[in-house]
Enzyme design. Structure first.
Site, PDB file in Angstrom:
ATOM      1  N   GLN A 103       0.901  -1.435  -0.468  1.00 21.90           N
ATOM      2  CA  GLN A 103      -0.093  -0.234   0.102  1.00 21.90           C
ATOM      3  C   GLN A 103       0.850   1.601  -0.002  1.00 21.90           C
ATOM      4  O   GLN A 103       1.311   1.897   1.248  1.00 21.90           O
ATOM      5  CB  GLN A 103      -0.742  -0.145   1.406  1.00 21.90           C
ATOM      6  CG  GLN A 103      -2.001   1.497   1.163  1.00 21.90           C
ATOM      7  CD  GLN A 103      -3.183   0.745   2.128  1.00 21.90           C
ATOM      8  OE1 GLN A 103      -3.512   0.031   2.925  1.00 21.90           O
ATOM      9  NE2 GLN A 103      -3.957   2.035   2.450  1.00 21.90           N
ATOM     10  N   PHE A 104       1.572   1.427  -1.347  1.00 18.55           N
ATOM     11  CA  PHE A 104       1.903   3.100  -1.413  1.00 18.55           C
ATOM     12  C   PHE A 104       1.545   4.099  -0.810  1.00 18.55           C
ATOM     13  O   PHE A 104       2.325   5.220  -0.134  1.00 18.55           O
ATOM     14  CB  PHE A 104       2.557   3.176  -2.649  1.00 18.55           C
ATOM     15  CG  PHE A 104       1.175   3.515  -3.695  1.00 18.55           C
ATOM     16  CD1 PHE A 104       1.223   5.435  -3.752  1.00 18.55           C
ATOM     17  CD2 PHE A 104       0.467   2.958  -4.509  1.00 18.55           C
ATOM     18  CE1 PHE A 104       0.510   5.289  -4.590  1.00 18.55           C
ATOM     19  CE2 PHE A 104      -0.410   3.813  -4.775  1.00 18.55           C
ATOM     20  CZ  PHE A 104      -0.743   4.604  -4.832  1.00 18.55           C
ATOM     21  N   THR A 105      -0.368   4.082  -0.692  1.00 14.68           N
ATOM     22  CA  THR A 105      -0.561   5.278  -0.410  1.00 14.68           C
ATOM     23  C   THR A 105      -0.697   5.268   1.503  1.00 14.68           C
ATOM     24  O   THR A 105      -0.477   6.663   2.068  1.00 14.68           O
ATOM     25  CB  THR A 105      -2.129   5.578  -0.251  1.00 14.68           C
ATOM     26  OG1 THR A 105      -2.278   3.894   0.480  1.00 14.68           O
ATOM     27  CG2 THR A 105      -1.988   4.960  -2.040  1.00 14.68           C
TER      28      THR A 105
END
Length: 148
Positions: free
Chosen positions: A78-80
């Protein structure tokens, strides 16, 4: 690396109506990888997560680890988690590692957890995933290797 750990009674990841990863009791790990992260950051989390004592013992105290309860992991990239929201209303993700760096570290992290004897299911890196879970407790723990 940032890892959001959620204690769950069950969880799954679905892509295009197909379940690609599913666990019962254990952890959902949402993993964000920073552009400067290295294997040392992953190694730190690989050492800490399996021994994290957040499962109840016979007296009802959070005193047992994932390994103690024979739990599993559902690991989702989850890069967010590296969203920068300081300016404006649209988050910037420039501090998140690019795929050529993040994918090998994500795979290294998951394989390291498997090496501890845990079952590790995964989502698909960069995929449009539906993550379903039943948060047990709820118990949610945040690790940030920049704070160690």
């Amino acid at each position: 690396m940032r890892a959001v750990i959620q204690r769950v009674s069950q969880a799954s990841v679905t892509i295009d109506e197909e379940i690609i990863g599913k666990i019962d009791r254990g952890f959902v790990i949402l993993l964000g990888i920073h552009e400067e992260d290295t294997k040392a950051d992953a190694d730190y989390l690989i050492r800490k997560i399996p021994l994290l004592r957040v499962f109840e013992d016979a007296e009802g105290k959070m005193n047992q680890s994932l390994q103690d309860v024979n739990g599993s992991i559902l690991s989702v990239s989850q890069f967010t988690l590296y969203a920068d929201t300081k300016k404006g209303n649209r988050p910037s993700f420039v501090k998140a590692a690019r795929p050529e760096t993040a994918i090998p570290l994500y795979e290294y992290f998951n394989e390291g957890l498997r090496q501890t004897g845990l079952t590790v299911e995964t989502g698909k890196f960069g995929g449009d995933m539906d993550v379903a879970l039943i948060n047990d407790g709820p118990v949610t723990i945040l690790f940030d290797t920049r704070d160690k």
